[in-house]
Design an enzyme around this catalytic site. Structure first.
Site, PDB file in Angstrom:
ATOM      1  N   ARG B  59      28.065  20.684   5.177  1.00 40.33           N
ATOM      2  CA  ARG B  59      28.624  19.769   6.217  1.00 40.33           C
ATOM      3  C   ARG B  59      27.414  19.093   7.303  1.00 40.33           C
ATOM      4  NH1 ARG B  59      32.454  23.720   6.908  1.00 40.33           N
ATOM      5  NH2 ARG B  59      31.279  24.572   8.778  1.00 40.33           N
ATOM      6  N   GLU B  96      26.660  38.354  11.174  1.00 49.44           N
ATOM      7  CA  GLU B  96      27.470  39.524  11.714  1.00 49.44           C
ATOM      8  C   GLU B  96      27.425  40.576  10.781  1.00 49.44           C
ATOM      9  OE1 GLU B  96      31.949  40.123  13.824  1.00 49.44           O
ATOM     10  OE2 GLU B  96      31.404  38.137  12.622  1.00 49.44           O
TER      11      GLU B  96
END
Lengths: 175, 175
Positions: B59, B96
């Site tokens: 993106r 994470e």
């Protein structure tokens, strides 16, 4: 007029032995050359009422996004499965070994849209044909296809017969 | 002045439960809104002698490529492993759960380059910090970072302390 060939780097045996990879990163690192590509695309298609410029990730985005802005058209991303967050239409297509899937948002195009498909490279035309299928299933019309590079020996143009196909640099095998 | 919020679609539970995904595809489908984003970025950075605009796939490419053209700067792609065909520098960074790797061509930037990093979204800042690391290891200076959207509750801006960080739309948690 710029000779784009000098900005395209040929890398042997990438991504696998026997493949001559045509690398456009030197081209997009030269603002004059990158601008020239976008100007060529715009000049060819500017009187064709393009309402949307579509491209498959990721290299296609590099040329399609500026062109969409220049043509004042929508930019429509076509992506690998699981990347687009909204409802999608899927198209599965055959590769040399196995299959691949591309997705487009279900609301990205509508009947009446006039779509220009953009990519850095026309090889066998499989990816582009998949994108065209997604656009046509949404009811859009295809204005044409624009590529920086065409590998003529792979005859992707035959697969895109009936469409206006523009390429700026052509290579036949082994150059 | 355009209210960009109306062109950003919020999709709950994507890519996993509990996440509000901010979808920029409606924005880039509206040429006026897409143009406005590029104009805002250009106006903020145009007097800063930017020589290169870098972005991580995919993106980020959508905004970085047109901005590079507008600033007459090089467009530098940062990619997932195995995508760039020439010699690369790699940077591994923590997510994470687990780690991720980004690559940049070894010859993409050089000392003296002045780099603007672009992405659609500033979340934790992990991806951007990885890109900045790659650019600085190449000897380039960072002019700043430009994002369409900033998720302020994730405090990515803290991670980018010392850099000029521009974002056009801010969301705090759960809006």
């Amino acid at each position: 007029m710029i000779d784009l060939r000098q900005y395209i780097r040929t890398i042997p045996d990438f991504p696998k032995p026997g493949i001559l990879f045509r690398d456009i990163t030197p081209l997009v690192a030269q603002p004059r050359a990158f601008r020239y590509v976008i100007d060529c695309f715009r000049e060819h298609f500017q009187d064709r009422n393009v309402t949307a410029v579509a491209a498959a990730e990721a290299r296609g985005f590099i040329f399609a996004a500026p062109l969409a802005l220049e043509l004042e058209a929508a930019f429509i991303p076509v992506r690998k499965p699981g990347k687009l967050p909204f409802r999608t239409e899927k198209f599965e297509y055959e590769l040399e070994y196995g299959t691949d899937v591309l997705e487009m948002h279900s609301d990205a195009l509508k009947p009446g849209d006039r779509v220009l498909m953009v990519d850095d490279l026309l090889a066998t035309g499989g990816t582009t044909a998949a994108c065209l299928n997604l656009a046509e299933r949404a009811g859009a019309r295809i204005v044409g296809c624009a590529f920086v590079i065409e590998l003529t020996n792979l005859r992707g143009r035959d697969r895109l017969k009936g469409y206006d196909v523009l390429s700026l640099v052509q290579y036949s095998d082994g150059e």
